[in-house]
Design an enzyme around this catalytic site. Structure first.
Site, mmCIF file in Angstrom:
data_model
loop_
_atom_site.group_PDB
_atom_site.id
_atom_site.type_symbol
_atom_site.label_atom_id
_atom_site.label_comp_id
_atom_site.label_asym_id
_atom_site.label_seq_id
_atom_site.Cartn_x
_atom_site.Cartn_y
_atom_site.Cartn_z
ATOM 1 N N LYS A 199 -57.294 -2.627 34.959
ATOM 2 C CA LYS A 199 -57.694 -4.036 35.117
ATOM 3 C C LYS A 199 -59.043 -4.311 34.483
ATOM 4 O O LYS A 199 -59.305 -5.428 34.021
ATOM 5 C CB LYS A 199 -57.669 -4.419 36.594
ATOM 6 N N THR A 256 -60.638 -9.969 38.538
ATOM 7 C CA THR A 256 -61.498 -9.494 37.458
ATOM 8 C C THR A 256 -61.319 -10.307 36.187
ATOM 9 O O THR A 256 -62.246 -10.415 35.384
ATOM 10 C CB THR A 256 -61.201 -8.003 37.178
#
Length: 363
Positions: A199, A256
């Site tokens: 991620k 994120t």
């Protein structure tokens, strides 16, 4: 209320916020820092000179260092919490291994997110190398959408808590769980680790897209395709596809890739605005693990042999001198493909589980 004795190793943003959370929940916390200034200020004024500077930390936290904790200190702990960047973790575990009793050691919890660049090792394998397979099999990994600045304010946060030993995952969840910090257990730590590493790479891509001026359609599409790609890489490695739909997977990816508080998103955004990587890293003021993780992640992609155009594009910009606008044009002109494509067959996780003397995948 928890009443554990916890040693937190690492006094960056995340180590600090978790130390404060645990202390506020009733644990007695020792916080190890390599900075004498940070140790002295924490013990005198309950503040940190560099991270979360406006926060008054719990009086249940005692800072120690800069000398590494002694065996006597470690032996009195119920929990060891490692908030160390992945690239520095092996050295810390080498130092720690001689202090541990393999048959009676504290619960070991890891919150770093990344892949060791030189070896492509996940944290689970680093633990096995440095502390032994039995400790690795009971280690716990905490991951999910969890910005330190929000945890420190007791904003509601939810995380995955994973281990090959569900008993140890349950115990770790009990240590951390509070109404404002909900813990969900998981028996696929390898998938959770790959989510935490991947991620950060995809957040760089999302930041680049924002820096170039792309809007909501592009962002939603990029995040969705990144999730498909992250799942494909993970399944090819041997993780459970369900893990990528967890808090550690899609939850952390969404956070994120959509917030300016994300260091990795910020690096990507500034790249998209035309700044050099060298200048960004010099002025960022904290670690963006996606930059180093992109190297290890690229090697894993090549090893498992799957299509990963987004991560490969990020790598080409960071390390091969590719021009961002040319890379984006190439991405947009890729041929049509099937939306979901999960690989099958033997994978690297089988070798890792063999190393841990496990005959089957627990998930």
């Amino acid at each position: 209320m928890s009443s554990e004795k916890v040693l937190v190793l690492g006094s960056g943003n995340f180590g600090l916020c978790l130390a404060d959370h645990l202390a506020d929940a009733g644990s007695t916390v020792l916080l190890y820092s390599r900075s004498l200034e940070a140790v002295e200020l924490m013990n005198k004024e309950h503040r940190n000179p560099k991270y979360l500077r406006d926060h008054l930390f719990s009086s249940n936290i005692t800072a120690i260092g800069p000398e590494f904790p002694t065996k006597d200190v470690v032996s009195k702990m119920d929990v060891l919490l490692f908030a160390i960047p992945t690239q520095n973790l092996r050295k810390v575990l080498k130092d720690m291994s001689s202090l541990l009793d393999p048959d009676n050691h504290p619960l070991m919890i890891f919150v770093n997110k990344g892949i060791e660049t030189d070896t492509q090792a996940l944290t689970l394998e680093i633990i096995a190398d440095e502390c032994g397979t039995e400790i690795a099999k009971t280690s716990v990994f905490l991951s999910g959408p969890s910005f330190a600045k929000e945890i420190i304010k007791r904003q509601p946060t939810q995380v995955s808590v994973a281990s090959l030993s569900i008993t140890h995952a349950d115990r770790a969840a009990e240590v951390f769980h509070q109404p404002w910090f909900r813990c969900y257990t998981n028996n696929d730590p390898i998938g959770v680790e790959l989510c935490g590493a991947g991620k950060n790479v995809y957040a760089l891509a999302a930041g680049v897209a924002a820096g170039l001026g792309f809007e909501n359609n592009a962002r939603a599409g990029l995040i969705t395709r990144s999730l498909a790609e992250m799942t494909r890489v993970g399944v090819a490695f041997g993780a459970s596809p369900i893990t990528f739909l967890s808090l550690a997977g899609v939850g952390d990816l969404m956070l994120t890739c959509t917030s300016e508080n994300s260091r990795n998103f910020t690096v990507g955004y500034r790249l998209g605005k035309g700044e050099s990587l060298e200048h960004i890293l010099e002025t960022l003021g904290s670690v963006a693990e996606g930059v180093t993780t992109a190297k290890g992640y690229k090697k894993i992609i090549d090893k498992v042999g799957v299509q990963a155009p987004v991560a490969n594009a990020v790598y080409s910009v960071l390390y091969e001198g590719a021009v961002i606008k040319d890379v984006v044009e190439g991405m947009l002109n890729r041929p049509r493909v099937v939306e979901h494509d999960l690989p099958l067959g033997r994978s690297p996780v089988d070798d890792l589980l063999s190393k841990l003397r496990l005959s089957t995948r627990p998930w």
